[in-house]
Motif scaffolding. Structure first.
Motif, mmCIF file in Angstrom:
data_model
loop_
_atom_site.group_PDB
_atom_site.id
_atom_site.type_symbol
_atom_site.label_atom_id
_atom_site.label_comp_id
_atom_site.label_asym_id
_atom_site.label_seq_id
_atom_site.Cartn_x
_atom_site.Cartn_y
_atom_site.Cartn_z
ATOM 1 N N VAL A 170 0.872 -1.175 0.000
ATOM 2 C CA VAL A 170 0.000 0.000 0.000
ATOM 3 C C VAL A 170 0.906 1.221 0.000
ATOM 4 C CG1 VAL A 170 -1.748 1.314 1.247
ATOM 5 C CG2 VAL A 170 -1.857 -1.185 1.225
ATOM 6 N N ASN A 171 0.854 1.967 -1.095
ATOM 7 C CA ASN A 171 1.751 3.116 -1.275
ATOM 8 C C ASN A 171 3.207 2.730 -1.077
ATOM 9 O OD1 ASN A 171 -0.415 4.770 -1.811
ATOM 10 N ND2 ASN A 171 -0.595 5.519 0.287
ATOM 11 N N GLY A 172 3.573 1.552 -1.582
ATOM 12 C CA GLY A 172 4.958 1.103 -1.521
ATOM 13 C C GLY A 172 5.350 0.410 -0.236
ATOM 14 N N LYS A 173 4.457 0.327 0.729
ATOM 15 C CA LYS A 173 4.755 -0.322 2.008
ATOM 16 C C LYS A 173 4.150 -1.724 2.034
ATOM 17 C CE LYS A 173 3.735 -0.036 6.961
ATOM 18 N NZ LYS A 173 3.006 0.720 8.019
ATOM 19 N N ILE A 174 4.969 -2.735 2.361
ATOM 20 C CA ILE A 174 4.469 -4.101 2.444
ATOM 21 C C ILE A 174 3.577 -4.238 3.671
ATOM 22 C CG2 ILE A 174 5.075 -6.544 2.699
ATOM 23 C CD1 ILE A 174 7.693 -5.962 1.270
ATOM 24 N N VAL A 175 2.331 -4.690 3.458
ATOM 25 C CA VAL A 175 1.389 -4.813 4.567
ATOM 26 C C VAL A 175 0.797 -6.218 4.689
ATOM 27 C CG1 VAL A 175 0.790 -2.370 4.420
ATOM 28 C CG2 VAL A 175 -0.605 -4.049 3.201
ATOM 29 N N GLY A 176 1.174 -7.130 3.782
ATOM 30 C CA GLY A 176 0.619 -8.478 3.865
ATOM 31 C C GLY A 176 1.260 -9.404 2.859
ATOM 32 N N SER A 177 0.863 -10.686 2.938
ATOM 33 C CA SER A 177 1.418 -11.682 2.027
ATOM 34 C C SER A 177 0.495 -12.883 1.926
ATOM 35 C CB SER A 177 2.796 -12.147 2.516
ATOM 36 O OG SER A 177 2.677 -12.876 3.731
ATOM 37 N N ILE A 178 0.769 -13.721 0.919
ATOM 38 C CA ILE A 178 0.120 -15.018 0.767
ATOM 39 C C ILE A 178 1.044 -15.865 -0.100
ATOM 40 C CG2 ILE A 178 -1.168 -14.580 -1.364
ATOM 41 C CD1 ILE A 178 -3.588 -15.982 0.018
ATOM 42 N N ALA A 179 0.968 -17.180 0.035
ATOM 43 C CA ALA A 179 1.860 -18.051 -0.747
ATOM 44 C C ALA A 179 1.164 -19.359 -1.085
ATOM 45 C CB ALA A 179 3.141 -18.342 0.030
ATOM 46 N N ILE A 180 1.654 -19.976 -2.145
ATOM 47 C CA ILE A 180 1.280 -21.341 -2.517
ATOM 48 C C ILE A 180 2.557 -22.163 -2.578
ATOM 49 C CG2 ILE A 180 0.423 -22.819 -4.383
ATOM 50 C CD1 ILE A 180 -1.821 -21.423 -2.922
ATOM 51 N N THR A 181 2.540 -23.330 -1.926
ATOM 52 C CA THR A 181 3.653 -24.271 -2.034
ATOM 53 C C THR A 181 3.133 -25.596 -2.576
ATOM 54 O OG1 THR A 181 3.370 -25.041 0.257
ATOM 55 C CG2 THR A 181 4.884 -23.203 -0.112
ATOM 56 N N LYS A 182 4.026 -26.329 -3.208
ATOM 57 C CA LYS A 182 3.658 -27.604 -3.831
ATOM 58 C C LYS A 182 3.702 -28.726 -2.814
ATOM 59 C CE LYS A 182 5.145 -30.732 -7.547
ATOM 60 N NZ LYS A 182 6.115 -30.910 -8.646
ATOM 61 N N SER A 183 2.601 -29.461 -2.673
ATOM 62 C CA SER A 183 2.559 -30.652 -1.827
ATOM 63 C C SER A 183 2.857 -31.889 -2.670
ATOM 64 C CB SER A 183 1.200 -30.781 -1.148
ATOM 65 O OG SER A 183 1.169 -31.895 -0.284
#
Length: 312
Positions: free
Chosen positions: A206-219
């Motif tokens: 948000v306006n260049g500031k990291i405020v969250g994340s999500i990921a997918i990994t292979k099972s």
């Protein structure tokens, strides 16, 4: 909470702290200038070339008083006037070299005053105070997250450490998770950096500031795991979690996965609501007494990707 209760709490905050903050201003900024004059000098430092009307309207100063201040400043060689190129009836105002020296002296006095004011405040309390001030400032300014530029991108150098930081701060502050949880997050992220074949990690800015994340990994070849879904609480309720979830599900479709699952804990009601919205189903529960010192219920949620289409 009823709306009238919010209003009353805001008014109480204003009553309690108007005197405190007003005293701070008077004690710090009136040496040797009165508060209003010091504010005008400060405004002219930051908005070079502004007009008297703009300063007066921004600071809420009476027209006559503003005129007397500027006349005094001009007589004392604190300001210089140049006729505005946009409006020949107006003058652009600038601090002279003498004015800039006066401003620097005000800043030094202010810094010393604030340092004295906060000397008895602990570092954790000070951090909390600044965060609260920034939140209030953000909400009442044009930088309100709801009006800001939101972008989601794949991770790059330096991001993974910040994702771990977000987890550690959020879960310690809000849910009292201990260091074992942070170790669990960092261990998984380290393994992902070594081998992220079939997976991806995204951060939201948000306006260049990291405020969250999500990921997918292979099972395995047909099954993926959704991991490290986190969002700064100051930016919840803005649709960002929805965008992250749809980014992850789109990726699963593009990779040809048939199934995706995740692990969470039962106390994360906002996240659980989102999982239900995207047709995840609760399939397994187990107890956990390592992260908080009290019993938590870990939950596995599963999604058959054939039941969810890709999102545009």
């Amino acid at each position: 909470m009823e709306r009238i209760q919010y209003i009353e709490k805001i008014r109480k905050f204003n009553r309690d702290y108007a005197n405190v903050l007003g005293k701070i201003d008077q004690d710090i900024y009136n040496q040797p200038f009165p508060l209003t004059e010091a504010r005008v000098i400060t405004e002219l430092h930051f908005t070079k070339g502004t007009t008297a009307t703009e300063v007066r309207e921004k600071l809420g100063i009476d027209r006559g008083y503003m005129s007397r201040i500027l006349q005094k400043f001009e007589d004392d060689n604190i300001i210089a006037k140049k006729r505005s190129s946009n409006d020949q009836r107006q003058y652009s105002l600038y601090l002279t070299n003498n004015g800039e020296e006066i401003y620097n002296g005000l800043v030094e006095n202010a810094n010393q005053g604030v340092e004295k004011m906060i000397e008895s405040i602990s570092q954790p309390e000070l951090s909390n105070l600044i965060t609260s001030m920034e939140n209030i400032e953000s909400i009442f300014s044009n930088e309100n997250p709801a009006q800001s530029n939101v972008s989601i991108r794949s991770f790059r150098a330096g991001d993974v450490g910040y994702v771990a930081h977000l987890h550690g701060i959020l879960y310690d502050k809000t849910y009292k998770f201990g260091p074992k949880f942070e170790y669990y997050v960092m261990k998984g992220l380290a393994e992902f950096m070594i081998n992220n074949d079939g997976g991806e990690l995204w951060v939201v800015e948000v306006n260049g500031k990291i405020v969250g994340s999500i990921a997918i990994t292979k099972s395995n070849d047909t099954v993926a795991q959704l991991r490290w879904f986190v969002l700064d609480e100051n930016y919840q309720g803005l649709g960002i979690g929805k965008k992250l979830m749809e980014t992850a599900i789109n990726f699963c479709h593009n990779q040809g996965y048939q199934h995706v699952f995740l692990w969470t804990v039962s106390i994360l009601e906002t996240a659980r609501y989102l999982y239900k919205k995207y047709n995840f189903t609760l399939t397994e529960e187990k107890s956990n007494d390592e992260w908080t010192g009290t019993k938590l219920i870990e939950e596995r949620w599963d999604l058959d990707l054939s039941k969810v289409k890709s999102f545009d």
